[in-house]
Design an enzyme around this catalytic site. Structure first.
Site, mmCIF file in Angstrom:
data_model
loop_
_atom_site.group_PDB
_atom_site.id
_atom_site.type_symbol
_atom_site.label_atom_id
_atom_site.label_comp_id
_atom_site.label_asym_id
_atom_site.label_seq_id
_atom_site.Cartn_x
_atom_site.Cartn_y
_atom_site.Cartn_z
ATOM 1 N N PHE A 38 10.260 -88.536 14.610
ATOM 2 C CA PHE A 38 11.289 -88.771 13.660
ATOM 3 C C PHE A 38 11.525 -90.235 13.689
ATOM 4 O O PHE A 38 12.251 -90.777 12.775
ATOM 5 C CB PHE A 38 12.589 -87.842 14.329
ATOM 6 C CG PHE A 38 12.545 -86.646 13.718
ATOM 7 C CD1 PHE A 38 13.305 -85.876 12.956
ATOM 8 C CD2 PHE A 38 11.112 -85.685 13.960
ATOM 9 C CE1 PHE A 38 13.467 -84.632 12.708
ATOM 10 C CE2 PHE A 38 11.213 -84.565 13.355
ATOM 11 C CZ PHE A 38 12.217 -83.940 12.625
ATOM 12 N N GLN A 103 11.203 -80.197 23.767
ATOM 13 C CA GLN A 103 12.387 -80.900 22.654
ATOM 14 C C GLN A 103 11.740 -80.512 21.368
ATOM 15 O O GLN A 103 12.398 -80.857 20.411
ATOM 16 C CB GLN A 103 12.367 -82.298 22.674
ATOM 17 C CG GLN A 103 13.037 -82.755 24.111
ATOM 18 C CD GLN A 103 13.176 -84.131 24.368
ATOM 19 O OE1 GLN A 103 12.134 -84.921 24.516
ATOM 20 N NE2 GLN A 103 14.291 -84.713 24.137
ATOM 21 N N ASP A 106 7.625 -77.270 17.062
ATOM 22 C CA ASP A 106 6.445 -77.156 16.366
ATOM 23 C C ASP A 106 5.639 -75.650 16.675
ATOM 24 O O ASP A 106 4.670 -75.685 15.803
ATOM 25 C CB ASP A 106 5.827 -78.370 16.240
ATOM 26 C CG ASP A 106 5.287 -78.689 17.704
ATOM 27 O OD1 ASP A 106 5.159 -78.163 18.702
ATOM 28 O OD2 ASP A 106 5.444 -80.242 17.742
ATOM 29 N N HIS A 123 15.265 -77.335 21.316
ATOM 30 C CA HIS A 123 15.867 -77.344 19.969
ATOM 31 C C HIS A 123 15.222 -76.507 19.045
ATOM 32 O O HIS A 123 15.303 -76.579 17.857
ATOM 33 C CB HIS A 123 15.203 -78.796 19.629
ATOM 34 C CG HIS A 123 15.975 -80.019 20.397
ATOM 35 N ND1 HIS A 123 15.193 -81.236 20.533
ATOM 36 C CD2 HIS A 123 17.050 -80.030 20.960
ATOM 37 C CE1 HIS A 123 15.973 -81.945 21.248
ATOM 38 N NE2 HIS A 123 17.148 -81.417 21.743
ATOM 39 N N CYS A 131 19.133 -65.874 9.176
ATOM 40 C CA CYS A 131 20.209 -65.783 8.122
ATOM 41 C C CYS A 131 21.479 -66.274 8.782
ATOM 42 O O CYS A 131 22.001 -65.617 9.587
ATOM 43 C CB CYS A 131 20.284 -64.399 7.631
ATOM 44 S SG CYS A 131 21.512 -64.211 6.461
ATOM 45 N N CYS A 134 23.737 -62.546 8.050
ATOM 46 C CA CYS A 134 23.502 -61.182 8.806
ATOM 47 C C CYS A 134 22.787 -61.600 10.238
ATOM 48 O O CYS A 134 22.569 -60.471 10.927
ATOM 49 C CB CYS A 134 22.956 -60.381 8.075
ATOM 50 S SG CYS A 134 21.372 -60.811 7.815
HETATM 51 ZN ZN ZN Z 1 20.969 -61.811 5.844
#
Ligand code: ZN
Length: 256
Positions: A38, A103, A106, A123, A131, A134
């Site tokens: 990064f 960390q 991938d 991480h 989601c 839910c």
């Molecule tokens: Zn959901």
């Protein structure tokens, strides 16, 4: 023997003498698999806005979500484990891996064969989506099929909530259970091997200090300097993919 072999030999001796080896990996081990660091030149920050990686932005801005989907789609599909990942798997097969703290998000350690229950992902892991409505989890492959069909930002099939890669974003805290387990394993190990981390991203970078505080020996294999270099028994400034296979070779030789 060249210099790298001499260092590999020293690391191998420490591994053989150790009873509990903890390996800690960072972005540097995956750059050799083509996953950009990064922070390096040419890294993700030069092509993406770091703002997009904040939790707030992700949940409030649909355009930002679409950009991130493109990024995660690339990360999750093109990279393969490299010799350093396979070398850590060999350590596991030799019975020399207590745990692997990473960390990285991938999934390459598991792809190289290390079982899930040995890997502590500080991480998260982009192979899973969660989601935010839910909490249902979806494998990335399933959602990728929807991206491939042209959906820009797939939502939850049940509640239409926002799907978020199950990786820790800026502004989110680390998964507490995983972090505690990493600290506990580090405090009980007698050899701690850092591979491909500059140890600057906190709180993950604190983890090795728990090993040092309880008297463990420290090995650092990284291309650039880290704040703990002065406390390492062996310091190797080289690519993980070049060093680690040699270390495994030496371990095998010495174990007979
Ligand atoms: Zn959901």
């Amino acid at each position: 023997m060249d210099k790298l072999d001499t260092l590999a030999s020293k690391v191998a001796e420490l591994i053989i003498k150790a009873k509990r080896v903890v390996v800690f990996t960072g972005a540097g081990i995956s750059t050799e698999s083509g996953i950009p660091d990064f922070r390096s030149p040419g890294g993700i920050w030069e092509r993406f806005d770091p703002e997009d990686f904040t939790y707030q932005k992700f949940v409030t801005d649909a355009a930002s979500r679409s950009r991130l989907w493109q990024l995660f789609r690339g990360l999750a599909t093109t990279a393969e484990p490299n010799p350093a990942h396979y070398a850590i798997f060999e350590l596991y097969r030799l019975g020399k891996l207590d745990s692997l703290i990473t960390q990285n998000v991938d999934n390459l350690h598991q792809r190289a064969g290390v079982p899930d229950d040995k890997v502590l992902e500080l991480h998260g892991n982009v192979q899973w989506l969660v989601c935010l409505g839910c909490r249902r989890r979806y494998p990335f492959e399933q959602v990728k099929a929807r991206l491939d069909r042209g959906e820009e930002a797939p939502d939850c099939e049940i509640c239409h909530g926002i799907l978020k890669p199950d990786a820790v974003f800026f502004g989110e805290s680390l998964p507490e259970k995983v972090l505690n387990e990493a600290i506990s394993r580090s405090s009980r190990c007698d050899l701690f091997i850092v591979i491909g981390s500059t140890l600057v991203v906190y709180p993950a970078a604190y983890v090795p200090t728990y090993a040092l505080d309880s008297g463990a020996k420290l090995v650092i294999i990284n291309l650039s300097a880290t704040p703990l270099d002065g406390q390492a028994q062996v310091l190797v400034r080289a690519k993980a993919g070049e060093v680690m296979p040699r270390v495994i070779l030496k371990v095998r030789e010495k174990m007979g």
